[in-house]
Scaffold this motif. Sequence first.
Motif, mmCIF file in Angstrom:
data_model
loop_
_atom_site.group_PDB
_atom_site.id
_atom_site.type_symbol
_atom_site.label_atom_id
_atom_site.label_comp_id
_atom_site.label_asym_id
_atom_site.label_seq_id
_atom_site.Cartn_x
_atom_site.Cartn_y
_atom_site.Cartn_z
ATOM 1 N N UNK A 202 -41.900 12.253 58.310
ATOM 2 C CA UNK A 202 -41.850 11.151 58.094
ATOM 3 C C UNK A 202 -43.030 10.250 58.989
ATOM 4 N N UNK A 203 -41.695 9.931 60.139
ATOM 5 C CA UNK A 203 -42.106 9.336 61.155
ATOM 6 C C UNK A 203 -43.073 9.404 61.399
ATOM 7 N N UNK B 35 -46.253 8.526 60.315
ATOM 8 C CA UNK B 35 -46.702 7.066 60.766
ATOM 9 C C UNK B 35 -47.144 6.584 62.362
ATOM 10 N N UNK B 36 -46.561 7.464 63.228
ATOM 11 C CA UNK B 36 -47.008 7.335 64.852
ATOM 12 C C UNK B 36 -48.502 7.696 63.847
#
Lengths: 220, 629
Positions: free
Chosen positions: B3-4, B7-8
Amino acid sequence: MNWFKQKSYPRFWDVYMSHFSKLQEQNPKAIRFVVFDTETTGLHIKNDRILSIGCIAIENLQIKVADQLECYLKQEQFNAETVKIHGLLKQGKLTKIEESEAMERFLAYIENAVLVAHHAAFDIAMINNALKRLNLPKLKNKVLDTGHLFQKTKLDTSKSHFSLDELSKRFHIPLHDRHTASGDAYITALLFLKLLSKLNTNSELTLRHLERPNNRVGLI
Amino acid sequence: MNTIAERIYDYLKAFPPFNLLNREQLLAISQAVDVIYLEQDQYLFEIGQSVENHFYVVRDGAIGLFRANESLVDECDEGDIFGLRALLRQGVYKLNAKAIEESIVYSISSELLDTYITTNADASQFLMASFASNTRVKSADNEDFIDTLNRSTEYTYLQTADYSKNPITCTPNTTVKEAAHIMTGKHVGSIVIVDKAKPIGIITDKDLRTKIATGKYHIEDLVSSIMSSPVKTFPENITIAEAQIAMLKNKITHLCITKDGTNTSELTGILSEHDIIVLRENNASALIKEIKRSHSAKQLKAIRQRTEQLLQRYLEQNIPIDFVSRLISAINDAIAQRIITLELLQMPTPTTTRFAWLAIGSQGRQEQLLLTDQDNALVFEDVPKENHEQTKTYFLNLSKKINSALATVGFELCPAEMMGSNPKWCLSVSEWSQQFKRWITTPDQDNLMLCTIFFDYEHVYGDKDLVNQLSESIFNTIYAHDIFLTYLGRNALQNPPPLSFFRQFLVEDNGEHKDQFDIKARAMMPLVDAARLLILSHNIKSVNNTLGRYEKLAELEPQNKDIYQFCIESFKNLLRFRTEQGLATNDSGRFIDLESLNKGDRLRLKRSFKAVKSVQELIKTRFKLSQLL
């Protein structure tokens, strides 16, 4: 009299334990931190279950996006009330794994990292209970709580409990993916780095110092 | 699942060069990012430290790149990349990278750069261009003209070479005679021998001379017997510098361009030494030389049109805008000078009276990159009373000729008649001094407006001494009426920073430009007015250019250096926006459609308003305007 005899544990537990043979590193720059968060069916540590775990590592005080773990768990238990918060459906599209497998992956991932979570006691208790269901002992890792670290900064002593939302706002951390385990872990990781730099005024900050309760008084 | 990283990915995809990558490539990069948090004033790297194997993208906040003497070289905002140059150069860092405000920075390893970015033609082209723009041309006060032009060659080198996209080819079993016919028919000096679209050899005029005309081979022989093979092949994004090096090193005059740069892929073009010469001909110094040699306004018009193309290319290549504006101003000045020289020769009698031709307003400030209305004035030396009328008539006639010649070149006549041919703006030194005195001592709305236009004059042609006399008298008058600066200050604050309470852009709410943003009135003029006011208050005569004024101010007031640096950066951005907009919409570029801006541009534009705000605050305090307003 075989209760003196050490219980035998699965191999992954022994591997996990083997990481703790070395002396704990004290300099935060040299420590691998794993910031994590769990989404659960509720707030009861005995009856509720973990639905997802999100972890992200920090090394050399940098968040390592590549070093992360994100897993979703199959659980019999289901609580329609908390679905609104975490959005995890019982039959979602996400690939889910058994709790036992999740624990195995989690232990293999964290190794001897210092664990960091916001109000860590709850997440640690949830993990420990899951381990208990697998007849395993509790986690051996050192644990830091970002709520507690904020208290240590003495930036706001008006109350003893600040939510992740409140602290994110205070430290201008954008709230993306709030209430997904990985999203919260990432937000907590940023918060953790900001708190460390607030506390790191004399540049000789050690893990021991961070672990110390903030209201400790007396002779040191 | 990560998920991270997603986002990036979502963040990076808004910014070049990441927006040029495909989803898989960018996700792979996003997954391997390290996230660094920096407190204000914390260093990311320092001069002398050995280069890390990473480059950086600003996620939040701002990172300043500083020289050892603490002077700011560049300020990187959200989405900006830095640390790349060091990565390519290796060794040690030559600048300090320090957080100007609390920042979050993404750190990306150089392996990812190699794997995904430099292999992507568009992305690496962007990086190449950004190198050019990151080389801030630090303007010394009176940078030599020649120096500027030399630099233009340097920038030209970084441009991608413009090769011919329709290479003339033939197959290996063509005869030399047939090939020579094709070359003659197509008026080219070379032909590429291809096998299934892949280049296997090349024949040039020289081969025909050395191998055929000498009798070594027969014209009925096959091209494969005389061709040079294998050929040197290069990728499509080859720069002029690379092409020239390749030609010198291999002692060849033609380069084959193929799809992936190897000789096993499809031939897409051919680049000859001649192409490179033509490209360089088009650069600024060549244009100036041509201006000096031209004999009519018509010729000058053609040159000015080519200047427009040059401008467009410089903008596309992200060449620093202050450099571009100095270059364009130099060309504009050269055109005006040439016209005046030519028109003087056309006058029935030569004059012995000293005079000077002035550019005023934005042209005087050398901030006009686009072809717009001409704004100018003429000053002549004081003559005995009885000769005054006659002299004035002479210069009015001259001005009329100059104005109409400039109009032929493309600088339209000013509708408000702010031109030398207007009797009001064609005056003797003492008349001008009297006029300025009247404006300064009775600063009503109209007179203040005239001050803001005529105070920014720049000598273009003629006697410099007259211009100095004029400046002298203005400063003496201001010195005697210092309340004037307060009025000018109030005038400078008429346009507050263009952000409403909700941090939205203020757009025009009616008229032809409804919902568009007036970049000139709302963002540029406040900075121009502030710079003029502050520099006048320091009694500085010689600097007319807004960027130059802020640079001077930063030097005079080290305590406010940050604010002035900020203004410089903002003004450059605004100038670039306006010029790009003007070229795109073929008008003055004054009104910007906000929808047409990407996220990065909007952020940059918004940041400019912070500069307006801080310099206006400074003026408010300095000229004690809070009570007056």
